[in-house]
Design an enzyme around this catalytic site. Structure first.
Site, PDB file in Angstrom:
ATOM      1  NE  ARG A 128      -4.098  -1.996   1.798  1.00  0.00           N
ATOM      2  CZ  ARG A 128      -4.083  -3.051   2.607  1.00  0.00           C
ATOM      3  NH1 ARG A 128      -3.210  -3.105   3.614  1.00  0.00           N
ATOM      4  NH2 ARG A 128      -4.921  -4.046   2.441  1.00  0.00           N
ATOM      5  CE  LYS A 150      -0.041  13.504 -14.990  1.00  0.00           C
ATOM      6  NZ  LYS A 150      -0.302  14.024 -16.357  1.00  0.00           N
ATOM      7  CD  GLU A 192       7.679  15.519 -22.763  1.00  0.00           C
ATOM      8  OE1 GLU A 192       6.973  16.537 -22.638  1.00  0.00           O
ATOM      9  OE2 GLU A 192       7.215  14.361 -22.843  1.00  0.00           O
ATOM     10  CE  LYS A 234       5.860  17.000 -14.408  1.00  0.00           C
ATOM     11  NZ  LYS A 234       5.917  15.778 -15.170  1.00  0.00           N
ATOM     12  CD  GLU A 244      -3.346  16.012 -16.291  1.00  0.00           C
ATOM     13  OE1 GLU A 244      -2.200  15.592 -16.113  1.00  0.00           O
ATOM     14  OE2 GLU A 244      -4.022  15.753 -17.284  1.00  0.00           O
ATOM     15  NE  ARG A 248       1.156  16.540 -13.345  1.00  0.00           N
ATOM     16  CZ  ARG A 248       1.796  15.752 -12.522  1.00  0.00           C
ATOM     17  NH1 ARG A 248       1.511  15.765 -11.240  1.00  0.00           N
ATOM     18  NH2 ARG A 248       2.742  14.939 -12.963  1.00  0.00           N
ATOM     19  CG  ASN A 252      -0.905  15.923 -20.594  1.00  0.00           C
ATOM     20  OD1 ASN A 252       0.028  15.142 -20.637  1.00  0.00           O
ATOM     21  ND2 ASN A 252      -1.754  15.962 -19.598  1.00  0.00           N
ATOM     22  CG  HIS A 255       1.806  14.737 -23.889  1.00  0.00           C
ATOM     23  ND1 HIS A 255       2.497  15.879 -24.201  1.00  0.00           N
ATOM     24  CD2 HIS A 255       2.638  14.033 -23.069  1.00  0.00           C
ATOM     25  CE1 HIS A 255       3.674  15.878 -23.601  1.00  0.00           C
ATOM     26  NE2 HIS A 255       3.791  14.764 -22.914  1.00  0.00           N
ATOM     27  CG  HIS A 259      -0.228   9.785 -24.894  1.00  0.00           C
ATOM     28  ND1 HIS A 259      -0.852  10.245 -23.756  1.00  0.00           N
ATOM     29  CD2 HIS A 259       1.096   9.851 -24.621  1.00  0.00           C
ATOM     30  CE1 HIS A 259       0.053  10.568 -22.842  1.00  0.00           C
ATOM     31  NE2 HIS A 259       1.242  10.339 -23.345  1.00  0.00           N
ATOM     32  CG  HIS A 272       6.718  10.082 -24.437  1.00  0.00           C
ATOM     33  ND1 HIS A 272       5.352   9.927 -24.457  1.00  0.00           N
ATOM     34  CD2 HIS A 272       6.953  11.206 -23.702  1.00  0.00           C
ATOM     35  CE1 HIS A 272       4.786  10.904 -23.760  1.00  0.00           C
ATOM     36  NE2 HIS A 272       5.736  11.686 -23.289  1.00  0.00           N
TER      37      HIS A 272
HETATM   38  P1  NAD Z   1      13.237   5.309 -21.776  1.00  0.00           P
HETATM   39  O1  NAD Z   1      13.076   5.189 -20.337  1.00  0.00           O
HETATM   40  O2  NAD Z   1      12.767   4.196 -22.648  1.00  0.00           O
HETATM   41  O3  NAD Z   1      14.772   5.579 -22.083  1.00  0.00           O
HETATM   42  C1  NAD Z   1      15.181   5.753 -23.424  1.00  0.00           C
HETATM   43  C2  NAD Z   1      16.333   4.808 -23.793  1.00  0.00           C
HETATM   44  O4  NAD Z   1      17.551   5.333 -23.272  1.00  0.00           O
HETATM   45  C3  NAD Z   1      16.211   3.401 -23.241  1.00  0.00           C
HETATM   46  O5  NAD Z   1      16.725   2.493 -24.173  1.00  0.00           O
HETATM   47  C4  NAD Z   1      17.103   3.453 -22.008  1.00  0.00           C
HETATM   48  O6  NAD Z   1      17.565   2.191 -21.610  1.00  0.00           O
HETATM   49  C5  NAD Z   1      18.225   4.332 -22.499  1.00  0.00           C
HETATM   50  N1  NAD Z   1      18.963   5.064 -21.490  1.00  0.00           N
HETATM   51  C6  NAD Z   1      18.474   5.670 -20.390  1.00  0.00           C
HETATM   52  N2  NAD Z   1      19.439   6.388 -19.800  1.00  0.00           N
HETATM   53  C7  NAD Z   1      20.555   6.217 -20.540  1.00  0.00           C
HETATM   54  C8  NAD Z   1      21.877   6.722 -20.433  1.00  0.00           C
HETATM   55  N3  NAD Z   1      22.213   7.614 -19.510  1.00  0.00           N
HETATM   56  N4  NAD Z   1      22.780   6.311 -21.350  1.00  0.00           N
HETATM   57  C9  NAD Z   1      22.421   5.456 -22.342  1.00  0.00           C
HETATM   58  N5  NAD Z   1      21.187   4.976 -22.505  1.00  0.00           N
HETATM   59  C10 NAD Z   1      20.271   5.359 -21.603  1.00  0.00           C
HETATM   60  O7  NAD Z   1      12.531   6.633 -22.354  1.00  0.00           O
HETATM   61  P2  NAD Z   1      12.381   8.103 -21.788  1.00  0.00           P
HETATM   62  O8  NAD Z   1      12.334   8.975 -22.974  1.00  0.00           O
HETATM   63  O9  NAD Z   1      13.338   8.394 -20.705  1.00  0.00           O
HETATM   64  O10 NAD Z   1      10.943   8.075 -21.098  1.00  0.00           O
HETATM   65  C11 NAD Z   1       9.781   7.865 -21.866  1.00  0.00           C
HETATM   66  C12 NAD Z   1       8.707   7.360 -20.946  1.00  0.00           C
HETATM   67  O11 NAD Z   1       8.430   8.350 -19.954  1.00  0.00           O
HETATM   68  C13 NAD Z   1       7.390   7.070 -21.646  1.00  0.00           C
HETATM   69  O12 NAD Z   1       6.876   5.852 -21.186  1.00  0.00           O
HETATM   70  C14 NAD Z   1       6.500   8.211 -21.209  1.00  0.00           C
HETATM   71  O13 NAD Z   1       5.142   7.841 -21.176  1.00  0.00           O
HETATM   72  C15 NAD Z   1       7.023   8.483 -19.833  1.00  0.00           C
HETATM   73  N6  NAD Z   1       6.746   9.840 -19.339  1.00  0.00           N
HETATM   74  C16 NAD Z   1       6.237   9.944 -18.089  1.00  0.00           C
HETATM   75  C17 NAD Z   1       5.992  11.193 -17.563  1.00  0.00           C
HETATM   76  C18 NAD Z   1       5.506  11.323 -16.155  1.00  0.00           C
HETATM   77  O14 NAD Z   1       5.124  12.428 -15.767  1.00  0.00           O
HETATM   78  N7  NAD Z   1       5.547  10.278 -15.363  1.00  0.00           N
HETATM   79  C19 NAD Z   1       6.271  12.342 -18.321  1.00  0.00           C
HETATM   80  C20 NAD Z   1       6.799  12.198 -19.590  1.00  0.00           C
HETATM   81  C21 NAD Z   1       7.040  10.925 -20.093  1.00  0.00           C
HETATM   82  N1  GLY Z   2       4.089  14.896 -18.246  1.00  0.00           N
HETATM   83  C1  GLY Z   2       2.873  15.486 -17.857  1.00  0.00           C
HETATM   84  C2  GLY Z   2       2.666  15.576 -16.388  1.00  0.00           C
HETATM   85  O1  GLY Z   2       3.504  15.208 -15.614  1.00  0.00           O
HETATM   86  O2  GLY Z   2       1.650  16.015 -15.958  1.00  0.00           O
END
Ligand code: NAD
Ligand code: GLY
Length: 370
Positions: A128, A150, A192, A234, A244, A248, A252, A255, A259, A272
């Protein structure tokens, strides 16, 4: 990637009452033992990372945590957006249970947004809710996904459809980790960063236009400023609207279209940030159709996205129906009303649920394909 030079450590704050937490931004943070130890809930620590990141950064993090009475375990997951599933979260729960970890354990997410979102959701749901720390290693995670709480996973029908709001205890950004990040991933993160300029800060947008070459060359000062300003924006937005209910949603921009692209193309085929870039271009074009942006401003947005090596066209194989089917599932929608983030001007966004369906269809139909 090679550069990213040294500069000082910044500390920002996400103000959420008793759930407030710091964002540390600087070089060498992975080796900063005092910073890390102060955010642990107890002795039990589970580092969650993936097979791409582990060879670069897992041993240095373990070294930083060594030498005390901590019980440090690790879980190395496969890589990729396609692995952002409940099955992967189940592997984290399994590892925690196998280690006999209790409610005073701390999860550390060492990786990009995929690892961060999944680890956060595992932390939100294990017994939990337990503590977690974000150590983001992609630019995208450093400026966006690690901040704001998130967490979650994808569903075949839609991005991030399963999840929870669960704030980390701290976000620790080691800018040196960008040195190993592939150029395509750096560009995805820049999408972003550009988003913050478009929705919130016209001066930052102009700064990004001037500094894009320096950012792509990983100039240390430029990167540090871009991360700091993005996190400031942010943090301000999240402090005002954690779950949100209002402002917030502006984060997006692009997005809803993005998405739809990610889910339709198969998770991981469009990054992404790439899908968000094309989506921001669509939102920009729609904003111009509504009379809020000039053609010169639309071209400005196109130029900065292209300068960041990001797509400004949609996938060739996506029809209007493909877009609309996915967009109907968007989490921002109220009842059956589609809500889109649009631009009133460069640096100022709004949320609108009054887009004329035929104008939207025309926009998607006429938007360039690649
Ligand atoms: P990711 O986590 O897939 O990383 C991208 C690639 O880079 C992967 O292959 C990873 O293994 C590699 N990598 C990571 N760090 C590295 C480093 N320092 N050196 C070499 N390789 C490295 O992708 P991302 O772009 O970081 O994140 C995208 C994800 O984040 C999506 O799922 C998206 O929905 C999510 N997201 C979430 C939020 C949120 O608020 N929680 C906001 C924006 C995006
Ligand atoms: N990436 C959008 C949010 O965190 O709200």
């Amino acid at each position: 990637m090679s550069q990213v030079s040294s500069c000082s450590v910044d500390i920002l704050n996400v103000s959420l009452g008793e759930r407030s937490y710091p964002i540390h931004v600087g070089p060498g943070m992975l080796e900063s033992r005092d910073h890390l130890l102060s955010y642990l809930a107890g002795r039990q620590v589970m580092i969650v990372t993936n097979e791409t990141i582990a060879p670069h950064y897992l041993s240095v993090l373990k070294q930083t945590l060594a030498g005390g009475d901590l019980d440090v375990r690790e879980l190395i997951l496969p890589d990729g957006e396609a692995t952002k599933t409940l099955a992967s979260v189940e592997r984290i729960w399994d590892a925690l249970l196998a280690a006999g970890f209790n409610r005073r354990c701390t999860l550390i997410a060492l990786g990009g947004g995929v690892i961060g979102d999944m680890t956060g959701y595992a932390a939100a749901s294990y017994q939990r809710g337990v503590a977690f720390i974000q150590i983001p290693t992609t630019l995208l995670a450093q400026v966006d996904s690690s901040v704001g709480g998130k967490t979650g996973v994808n569903h075949p029908r839609g991005k991030n459809m399963i999840g929870a709001f669960w704030q980390p205890r701290a976000v620790i950004v080691d800018t040196d980790t960008l040195a190993t990040l592939p150029a395509r991933e750096l560009s995805a993160g820049l999408a972003e960063v550009i988003k913050y300029g478009l929705i919130w800060d016209a001066d930052f947008l102009a700064w990004l236009e001037r500094e894009m070459s320096a950012l792509r060359a990983l100039d240390g000062d430029a990167i540090a400023h871009a991360i700091r300003r993005s996190c400031e924006i942010k943090a301000e937005v999240v402090a005002e609207d954690e779950t949100e209910q209002g402002v917030r949603a502006l984060l997006n921009l692009g997005h809803t279209f993005g998405h739809a692209i990610e889910a339709h193309q198969g998770y991981g085929n469009w990054l992404h940030g790439e899908a968000v870039a094309a989506g921001m271009m669509m939102a920009t074009r729609l904003s111009a159709e509504r009379g809020w942006l000039t053609e010169a401003e639309v071209e400005r947005v196109e130029r900065i996205l292209e300068a960041a090596a990001l797509p400004v066209a949609a996938p060739a194989n996506m029809s209007v129906a493909d877009f609309l089917e996915r967009m109907r599932l968007d989490k921002k929608n109220h009842d059956s009303r589609l809500r889109l983030i649009l631009l009133e001007s460069l640096g100022r966004a709004c949320i609108r649920d009054d887009t004329d369906p035929s104008q939207l269809e025309w926009l998607i139909e006429s938007f360039p394909r690649r």
